[in-house]
Design a protein around this motif. Sequence first.
Motif, PDB file in Angstrom:
ATOM      1  N   GLU A   1      12.490  -7.230  -5.348  1.00  0.00           N
ATOM      2  CA  GLU A   1      13.618  -7.779  -5.229  1.00  0.00           C
ATOM      3  C   GLU A   1      13.901  -7.569  -3.599  1.00  0.00           C
ATOM      4  N   ILE A   2      13.810  -6.515  -3.139  1.00  0.00           N
ATOM      5  CA  ILE A   2      13.994  -6.415  -1.614  1.00  0.00           C
ATOM      6  C   ILE A   2      13.387  -7.644  -0.942  1.00  0.00           C
ATOM      7  N   GLU A  42       8.081  -0.686  -8.075  1.00  0.00           N
ATOM      8  CA  GLU A  42       7.739  -2.089  -7.296  1.00  0.00           C
ATOM      9  C   GLU A  42       8.473  -3.351  -7.750  1.00  0.00           C
ATOM     10  N   GLN A  43       9.434  -3.197  -9.005  1.00  0.00           N
ATOM     11  CA  GLN A  43      10.442  -4.289  -9.132  1.00  0.00           C
ATOM     12  C   GLN A  43      11.518  -4.058  -8.144  1.00  0.00           C
ATOM     13  N   ARG A  73       0.766  -1.183  -0.059  1.00  0.00           N
ATOM     14  CA  ARG A  73      -0.072  -0.087   0.096  1.00  0.00           C
ATOM     15  C   ARG A  73       0.835   1.159   0.196  1.00  0.00           C
ATOM     16  N   PHE A  74       1.976   1.308   0.879  1.00  0.00           N
ATOM     17  CA  PHE A  74       2.891   2.363   0.923  1.00  0.00           C
ATOM     18  C   PHE A  74       3.661   2.442  -0.605  1.00  0.00           C
ATOM     19  N   VAL A  75       4.157   1.427  -1.105  1.00  0.00           N
ATOM     20  CA  VAL A  75       4.804   1.460  -2.726  1.00  0.00           C
ATOM     21  C   VAL A  75       3.592   2.155  -3.282  1.00  0.00           C
ATOM     22  N   ASP A  76       2.360   1.801  -3.309  1.00  0.00           N
ATOM     23  CA  ASP A  76       1.138   2.242  -4.216  1.00  0.00           C
ATOM     24  C   ASP A  76       1.184   3.873  -4.163  1.00  0.00           C
ATOM     25  N   ILE A  77       1.084   4.129  -2.999  1.00  0.00           N
ATOM     26  CA  ILE A  77       0.939   5.465  -2.518  1.00  0.00           C
ATOM     27  C   ILE A  77       1.976   6.510  -2.890  1.00  0.00           C
ATOM     28  N   GLU A  78       3.156   5.952  -2.295  1.00  0.00           N
ATOM     29  CA  GLU A  78       4.354   6.876  -2.301  1.00  0.00           C
ATOM     30  C   GLU A  78       5.162   6.898  -3.275  1.00  0.00           C
TER      31      GLU A  78
END
Length: 166
Positions: free
Chosen positions: A112-113, A107-108, A97-102
């Motif tokens: 990997e992380i 994403e890739q 959710r954080f990735v989508d917003i901020e």
Amino acid sequence: MTLFISKNCNILRSISTMSLPQKSKLDELEWAYELQPDSDFGEDTHSYISKLTGEIVHDAEALTGEPCPVEDIEGDPDYIPLPDKFDLDLGNRLVWRFVDIEIPGLEQKVREIFSRKGAYRRWKDFLDRNYLLDKWHTFENESTREALLEWCKVHEIAIDEPASES
């Protein structure tokens, strides 16, 4: 005496309920939630909340040998165990959710992380290198608070909600 256990179980402290700081029920709930042991470690301690009074009780008898302050708390219908991060869906989904917003578009890199062990440490390092760690902590805290409030509503536990800022 009520026993409180740190998340990693390295520190045990007995704290008289009289010495607890005066907090709202929501603040106490957030505090107790943070003290919940990580279910990944299989620690046999639990915190419960009274559906009638909002009182939070910590049961660490398996670790300390001291009996729980409420007899047969597991079978008492007035008490329910506090949720953990997985019950509140605050694990990997929170990250996404954080990735989508901020940080959409990364994403890739985030995949990997999280593709091998030590992901959460690498995630925090990534956030720190990109000056996003404070933003993540704010997002995580707000999401936790919202999830705890929703959990209380679902379980019909009266909790004082903070006044919304205008």
